[in-house]
Enzyme design. Structure first.
Site, PDB file in Angstrom:
ATOM      1  N   HIS A  12       0.826  -1.224   0.000  1.00  0.00           N
ATOM      2  CA  HIS A  12       0.000   0.000   0.000  1.00  0.00           C
ATOM      3  C   HIS A  12       0.856   1.268   0.000  1.00  0.00           C
ATOM      4  O   HIS A  12       0.426   2.307   0.500  1.00  0.00           O
ATOM      5  CB  HIS A  12      -0.981  -0.023   1.175  1.00  0.00           C
ATOM      6  CG  HIS A  12      -0.359   0.040   2.540  1.00  0.00           C
ATOM      7  ND1 HIS A  12      -0.895  -0.599   3.634  1.00  0.00           N
ATOM      8  CD2 HIS A  12       0.747   0.689   3.002  1.00  0.00           C
ATOM      9  CE1 HIS A  12      -0.141  -0.343   4.698  1.00  0.00           C
ATOM     10  NE2 HIS A  12       0.852   0.429   4.345  1.00  0.00           N
ATOM     11  N   HIS A 193       9.834  -3.665   4.841  1.00  0.00           N
ATOM     12  CA  HIS A 193      10.311  -2.288   4.943  1.00  0.00           C
ATOM     13  C   HIS A 193      10.361  -1.841   6.398  1.00  0.00           C
ATOM     14  O   HIS A 193       9.631  -2.351   7.244  1.00  0.00           O
ATOM     15  CB  HIS A 193       9.495  -1.304   4.103  1.00  0.00           C
ATOM     16  CG  HIS A 193       8.040  -1.124   4.471  1.00  0.00           C
ATOM     17  ND1 HIS A 193       7.125  -2.140   4.496  1.00  0.00           N
ATOM     18  CD2 HIS A 193       7.336  -0.012   4.793  1.00  0.00           C
ATOM     19  CE1 HIS A 193       5.932  -1.668   4.804  1.00  0.00           C
ATOM     20  NE2 HIS A 193       6.016  -0.380   5.011  1.00  0.00           N
ATOM     21  N   GLU A 240       3.315  -5.436   8.638  1.00  0.00           N
ATOM     22  CA  GLU A 240       2.034  -5.279   7.924  1.00  0.00           C
ATOM     23  C   GLU A 240       1.637  -6.571   7.200  1.00  0.00           C
ATOM     24  O   GLU A 240       0.461  -6.821   6.947  1.00  0.00           O
ATOM     25  CB  GLU A 240       2.128  -4.117   6.916  1.00  0.00           C
ATOM     26  CG  GLU A 240       2.214  -2.750   7.590  1.00  0.00           C
ATOM     27  CD  GLU A 240       2.414  -1.600   6.598  1.00  0.00           C
ATOM     28  OE1 GLU A 240       2.170  -0.461   6.993  1.00  0.00           O
ATOM     29  OE2 GLU A 240       2.830  -1.825   5.446  1.00  0.00           O
TER      30      GLU A 240
HETATM   31  C1  DHB Z   1       5.924   3.837   3.086  1.00  0.00           C
HETATM   32  C2  DHB Z   1       5.386   2.559   3.196  1.00  0.00           C
HETATM   33  C3  DHB Z   1       4.276   2.324   3.986  1.00  0.00           C
HETATM   34  O1  DHB Z   1       3.716   1.096   4.157  1.00  0.00           O
HETATM   35  C4  DHB Z   1       3.679   3.368   4.640  1.00  0.00           C
HETATM   36  O2  DHB Z   1       2.569   3.118   5.348  1.00  0.00           O
HETATM   37  C5  DHB Z   1       4.209   4.653   4.560  1.00  0.00           C
HETATM   38  C6  DHB Z   1       5.325   4.878   3.773  1.00  0.00           C
HETATM   39  C7  DHB Z   1       7.102   4.108   2.227  1.00  0.00           C
HETATM   40  O3  DHB Z   1       7.689   3.187   1.656  1.00  0.00           O
HETATM   41  O4  DHB Z   1       7.466   5.262   2.046  1.00  0.00           O
HETATM   42 FE    FE Z   2       2.098   1.187   5.814  1.00  0.00          FE
END
Ligand code: DHB
Ligand code: FE
Length: 279
Positions: A12, A193, A240
């Site tokens: 997302h 991430h 997530e």
């Molecule tokens: C990013 C990824 C995410 O899941 C989020 O909620 C906010 C930012 C990103 O990669 O910048």
């Molecule tokens: Fe996120």
């Protein structure tokens, strides 16, 4: 009766929504990702879902640190795109399916899942970016959406196994709803991430690819991994991905993969989308 016709796992990343909103999809950075999406969009279009149960997380937009439901389901007829600091995205409102949402709530109660009821809730990029990935830029979203919000923001989040079991309860609920509805369950967020702290920037491609492979093959590995392991391997925001287990639990044991795209990097994450039908 209603039935589950498909399952989707999808990142997302907010920058993906921004790229779409600001006509950047053909820029050198975004083209490799966006050029892959028409095939996924065609699969979804052919599947012709009436409703998507969209499992996502709120990022302190609708809920704050004052109130953090582990699982909250939206019963409203309409959900507005949230203002995440730059004004709300200029995208269509998200229309709900109150009757099915209430049915899921009741059925889940009898299955020992007590969902928090959200009669009013704005939806942030966690919900709206996957809609952009699935449907591009329509005048109105072509499906009703039941937002199912999961806490993956404040430790401790639910375990992957708990999420899987909720998915099973949702399948039972959907299959006992008397209207002939075609329902897709989407688990969103991820992939690996980390946006904060010493390990900011973590992307674990090996973990992500294994996770995608395991979904259709050996999902018990994903299902029984502790949330601490998710965080260690996929980063603090990679947690997530436990939400994908709700989708997996809502599908049957045997599933067929119909589409996959994995792309590094998208903003700070690895972007992944995978589409399944029951075998
Ligand atoms: C990013 C990824 C995410 O899941 C989020 O909620 C906010 C930012 C990103 O990669 O910048
Ligand atoms: Fe996120």
């Amino acid at each position: 009766m209603a039935k589950i016709v498909g399952g989707i796992g999808c990142s997302h990343v907010p920058a993906v929504g921004a790229a779409s909103d600001h006509n950047k999809t053909q820029s050198g950075y975004w083209q490799p990702l966006f050029d892959a999406l028409p095939a996924a969009r065609k699969w979804i279009d052919d599947l012709a879902p009436d409703v998507i149960v969209l499992v996502y997380n709120d990022h302190a937009s609708a809920f704050s640190m004052q109130l953090i439901p582990t699982f909250a389901i939206g019963t409203a007829p309409v959900f507005k795109p949230a203002d995440e600091g730059y004004g709300p995205r200029e995208i269509p409102d998200v229309y709900g399916h109150p009757a099915l949402a209430w049915h899921i709530i009741e059925s889940c109660i009898y299955d020992e899942f007590d969902l928090t009821i959200a009669n009013e809730m704005d939806v942030d990029h966690g919900c709206t970016v996957p809609l952009t990935v699935f449907f591009a830029e329509p005048e109105a979203w072509p499906v009703k959406v039941i937002p199912l919000c999961v806490n993956v923001i404040q430790y401790p989040p639910p375990t992957a196994n708990r999420c899987f079991k909720l998915g099973q309860a949702i399948r039972k609920a959907v299959e006992s709803f008397p209207e002939d509805l075609r329902v897709v369950v989407a688990g969103t967020g991820g992939m690996s991430h980390q946006l904060q702290g010493e390990r900011a920037g973590v992307v674990n491609t090996e973990f992500d690819i294994n996770y995608l492979n395991n979904l259709s093959g050996n999902n018990d590995i994903n299902r029984y991994m502790s949330h601490v392991e998710y965080i260690r391997e996929a980063g603090s925001e990679g947690i997530e991905m436990v939400m994908w287990q709700i989708m997996r639990g809502a599908m049957e044991d045997k599933i067929v993969e119909k589409f996959r795209k994995y792309h590094v990097a998208s903003s700070n994450t690895a972007f992944g989308i995978i589409c399944f039908e029951n075998a």
